[in-house]
Design a protein around this motif. Sequence first.
Motif, PDB file in Angstrom:
ATOM      1  N   ARG A   8       5.929   2.644 -68.895  1.00 29.48           N
ATOM      2  CA  ARG A   8       7.051   3.457 -68.311  1.00 29.48           C
ATOM      3  C   ARG A   8       6.770   3.625 -66.787  1.00 29.48           C
ATOM      4  NH1 ARG A   8      10.468   3.490 -72.022  1.00 29.48           N
ATOM      5  NH2 ARG A   8      12.038   5.077 -70.760  1.00 29.48           N
ATOM      6  N   TYR A   9       6.556   2.937 -66.084  1.00 32.71           N
ATOM      7  CA  TYR A   9       6.473   3.270 -64.836  1.00 32.71           C
ATOM      8  C   TYR A   9       7.143   1.926 -63.875  1.00 32.71           C
ATOM      9  CZ  TYR A   9       2.559  -0.460 -63.770  1.00 32.71           C
ATOM     10  OH  TYR A   9       2.004  -1.541 -63.763  1.00 32.71           O
ATOM     11  N   VAL A  10       7.467   2.307 -62.351  1.00 30.71           N
ATOM     12  CA  VAL A  10       8.022   1.556 -61.345  1.00 30.71           C
ATOM     13  C   VAL A  10       7.043   1.545 -60.282  1.00 30.71           C
ATOM     14  CG1 VAL A  10       9.816   0.750 -60.013  1.00 30.71           C
ATOM     15  CG2 VAL A  10      10.171   1.526 -62.309  1.00 30.71           C
ATOM     16  N   PHE A  11       6.341   0.544 -59.766  1.00 26.01           N
ATOM     17  CA  PHE A  11       5.619   0.494 -58.538  1.00 26.01           C
ATOM     18  C   PHE A  11       6.573  -0.066 -57.468  1.00 26.01           C
ATOM     19  CE2 PHE A  11       2.418  -1.845 -55.720  1.00 26.01           C
ATOM     20  CZ  PHE A  11       2.553  -0.795 -54.817  1.00 26.01           C
ATOM     21  N   VAL A  12       6.937   0.535 -56.317  1.00 23.84           N
ATOM     22  CA  VAL A  12       7.745   0.224 -55.247  1.00 23.84           C
ATOM     23  C   VAL A  12       6.733  -0.176 -54.259  1.00 23.84           C
ATOM     24  CG1 VAL A  12       9.401   0.458 -53.699  1.00 23.84           C
ATOM     25  CG2 VAL A  12       9.671   1.186 -55.818  1.00 23.84           C
ATOM     26  N   HIS A  13       6.675  -1.554 -53.766  1.00 23.56           N
ATOM     27  CA  HIS A  13       5.644  -1.887 -52.733  1.00 23.56           C
ATOM     28  C   HIS A  13       6.078  -1.956 -51.410  1.00 23.56           C
ATOM     29  CE1 HIS A  13       2.331  -5.440 -51.640  1.00 23.56           C
ATOM     30  NE2 HIS A  13       2.492  -4.137 -50.704  1.00 23.56           N
ATOM     31  N   SER A 143      20.344   2.933 -56.849  1.00 23.75           N
ATOM     32  CA  SER A 143      21.373   2.402 -56.675  1.00 23.75           C
ATOM     33  C   SER A 143      22.774   3.416 -56.494  1.00 23.75           C
ATOM     34  CB  SER A 143      21.927   1.199 -57.468  1.00 23.75           C
ATOM     35  OG  SER A 143      21.956   1.878 -58.909  1.00 23.75           O
ATOM     36  N   THR A 144      22.540   4.885 -56.856  1.00 22.62           N
ATOM     37  CA  THR A 144      23.502   5.640 -56.716  1.00 22.62           C
ATOM     38  C   THR A 144      23.130   6.602 -55.688  1.00 22.62           C
ATOM     39  OG1 THR A 144      22.024   7.448 -58.289  1.00 22.62           O
ATOM     40  CG2 THR A 144      23.437   5.779 -59.462  1.00 22.62           C
ATOM     41  N   GLY A 145      22.029   6.353 -55.042  1.00 24.49           N
ATOM     42  CA  GLY A 145      21.859   7.231 -53.851  1.00 24.49           C
ATOM     43  C   GLY A 145      20.953   8.332 -53.920  1.00 24.49           C
ATOM     44  N   ARG A 146      20.331   8.260 -55.244  1.00 26.38           N
ATOM     45  CA  ARG A 146      19.429   9.336 -55.636  1.00 26.38           C
ATOM     46  C   ARG A 146      18.046   8.971 -55.076  1.00 26.38           C
ATOM     47  NH1 ARG A 146      18.029  11.521 -61.695  1.00 26.38           N
ATOM     48  NH2 ARG A 146      15.980  12.728 -61.401  1.00 26.38           N
ATOM     49  N   THR A 147      17.303   9.829 -54.473  1.00 27.92           N
ATOM     50  CA  THR A 147      15.797   9.480 -54.146  1.00 27.92           C
ATOM     51  C   THR A 147      14.819   9.918 -55.115  1.00 27.92           C
ATOM     52  OG1 THR A 147      16.347   9.779 -51.778  1.00 27.92           O
ATOM     53  CG2 THR A 147      14.094   9.956 -52.562  1.00 27.92           C
ATOM     54  N   ARG A 148      13.970   9.003 -55.922  1.00 28.54           N
ATOM     55  CA  ARG A 148      13.267   9.371 -56.899  1.00 28.54           C
ATOM     56  C   ARG A 148      11.888   8.819 -56.578  1.00 28.54           C
ATOM     57  NH1 ARG A 148      15.867   8.747 -61.910  1.00 28.54           N
ATOM     58  NH2 ARG A 148      18.165   8.359 -61.788  1.00 28.54           N
ATOM     59  N   ALA A 149      11.037   9.795 -56.824  1.00 29.49           N
ATOM     60  CA  ALA A 149       9.688   9.545 -56.559  1.00 29.49           C
ATOM     61  C   ALA A 149       8.691  10.495 -57.249  1.00 29.49           C
ATOM     62  CB  ALA A 149       9.237   9.530 -54.916  1.00 29.49           C
ATOM     63  N   ASN A 150       7.850  10.099 -58.246  1.00 27.12           N
ATOM     64  CA  ASN A 150       7.238  11.103 -58.838  1.00 27.12           C
ATOM     65  C   ASN A 150       6.010  11.151 -58.029  1.00 27.12           C
ATOM     66  OD1 ASN A 150       8.692   9.357 -61.139  1.00 27.12           O
ATOM     67  ND2 ASN A 150       8.508  11.685 -61.963  1.00 27.12           N
ATOM     68  N   PRO A 164      -2.228  11.681 -60.383  1.00 26.52           N
ATOM     69  CA  PRO A 164      -1.198  11.868 -61.267  1.00 26.52           C
ATOM     70  C   PRO A 164      -0.695  10.603 -61.842  1.00 26.52           C
ATOM     71  CG  PRO A 164      -0.505  12.341 -59.178  1.00 26.52           C
ATOM     72  CD  PRO A 164      -2.066  12.352 -58.982  1.00 26.52           C
ATOM     73  N   ILE A 165      -0.940   9.430 -61.092  1.00 26.25           N
ATOM     74  CA  ILE A 165      -0.564   8.096 -61.519  1.00 26.25           C
ATOM     75  C   ILE A 165      -1.734   7.629 -62.646  1.00 26.25           C
ATOM     76  CG2 ILE A 165      -0.223   5.564 -60.930  1.00 26.25           C
ATOM     77  CD1 ILE A 165       0.361   6.732 -58.162  1.00 26.25           C
ATOM     78  N   GLU A 166      -2.811   7.701 -62.302  1.00 26.14           N
ATOM     79  CA  GLU A 166      -3.823   7.565 -63.433  1.00 26.14           C
ATOM     80  C   GLU A 166      -3.713   8.547 -64.585  1.00 26.14           C
ATOM     81  OE1 GLU A 166      -7.508   6.245 -60.472  1.00 26.14           O
ATOM     82  OE2 GLU A 166      -7.278   8.310 -60.995  1.00 26.14           O
ATOM     83  N   ALA A 167      -3.256   9.688 -64.452  1.00 30.54           N
ATOM     84  CA  ALA A 167      -3.129  10.538 -65.617  1.00 30.54           C
ATOM     85  C   ALA A 167      -1.742  10.038 -66.519  1.00 30.54           C
ATOM     86  CB  ALA A 167      -2.559  12.042 -65.047  1.00 30.54           C
ATOM     87  N   PHE A 171      -5.752   5.411 -67.277  1.00 34.06           N
ATOM     88  CA  PHE A 171      -6.931   4.541 -66.968  1.00 34.06           C
ATOM     89  C   PHE A 171      -6.914   4.856 -65.509  1.00 34.06           C
ATOM     90  CE2 PHE A 171      -3.561   1.208 -67.134  1.00 34.06           C
ATOM     91  CZ  PHE A 171      -3.538   1.090 -65.965  1.00 34.06           C
ATOM     92  N   THR A 172      -8.205   4.404 -64.955  1.00 31.74           N
ATOM     93  CA  THR A 172      -8.704   4.732 -63.476  1.00 31.74           C
ATOM     94  C   THR A 172      -8.169   3.328 -62.788  1.00 31.74           C
ATOM     95  OG1 THR A 172     -10.297   6.209 -64.238  1.00 31.74           O
ATOM     96  CG2 THR A 172     -10.530   5.316 -61.925  1.00 31.74           C
ATOM     97  N   LEU A 173      -7.633   3.841 -61.485  1.00 32.76           N
ATOM     98  CA  LEU A 173      -7.440   2.652 -60.618  1.00 32.76           C
ATOM     99  C   LEU A 173      -8.127   2.805 -59.309  1.00 32.76           C
ATOM    100  CD1 LEU A 173      -3.549   3.269 -60.469  1.00 32.76           C
ATOM    101  CD2 LEU A 173      -4.722   1.129 -61.379  1.00 32.76           C
ATOM    102  N   HIS A 174      -8.754   3.792 -59.159  1.00 33.13           N
ATOM    103  CA  HIS A 174      -9.694   3.845 -57.944  1.00 33.13           C
ATOM    104  C   HIS A 174     -10.870   3.501 -58.162  1.00 33.13           C
ATOM    105  CE1 HIS A 174     -10.405   5.438 -53.771  1.00 33.13           C
ATOM    106  NE2 HIS A 174     -11.419   6.136 -54.291  1.00 33.13           N
ATOM    107  N   PRO A 175     -11.865   2.879 -57.274  1.00 30.49           N
ATOM    108  CA  PRO A 175     -11.443   2.424 -56.182  1.00 30.49           C
ATOM    109  C   PRO A 175     -10.563   0.872 -56.097  1.00 30.49           C
ATOM    110  CG  PRO A 175     -13.860   1.785 -56.562  1.00 30.49           C
ATOM    111  CD  PRO A 175     -13.529   2.406 -57.695  1.00 30.49           C
TER     112      PRO A 175
END
Length: 217
Positions: A8-13, A143-150, A164-167, A171-175
């Motif tokens: 349940r995540y989206v990563f926008v690059h 697409s509705t014009g709402r800005t979303r960013a956790n 917060p992403i790792e939480a 699991f851990t992403l860094h390094p």
Amino acid sequence: MIISRGRRYVFVHIPKTGGSALTLALEARAMRDDILVGDTPKARARRARTKGDPATAHLRKHSPLSDLRGVLAPDQMDSFFIFTLVRNPWDRMVSYYHWLRAQGFDHPAVHLAKSADFSTFLHDPATQAAQLAWPARAYMTDSTGRTRANAYVRIEHLQADLAPIEAHLGFTLHPLPHHNVTARARDWRGYYTDADTDLIARLCADDIAAFDYHFDP
């Protein structure tokens, strides 16, 4: 871009923010039905899935959140953790310029970067228009014009901003792995005249204010 229904995540690059390194770290733990869009090995291996699906065929590596129409409905996004990477604009523009100069594909920005010095590249109307049109929030607007960013992850503060992403992931992403490192001086200040510095301050005022960036950090 990565869309993971399982986690349940989206990563926008956003381009030239270190997103390829984060993509590789996320793909190392990718679930079988994750939608991976880009040029990494796993994304290339799954390319036939997206190209064969009318809902995802239009997606690109740097697609904004608004391109997810038909993939995730706005009400579905409410339960997804949506995040991206951001970078100091003065640093990012130096990286972008050098990356373009190393490319071989046919695009006006590539031709401009290869034929112009850095200052001329910055002051070109096409470069300016692109920067004005695409602050970070534009990538994170649905697409509705709402800005979303956790979470907006500043590449300069990875360990703290990834927390917060790792939480959410568990699991851990860094390094992060090093990827797409351009041949350039690490200190971007030497690339800029005073006029260039002021230009980026105007063009990228949205990101500079939102993420407390400075030319001389």
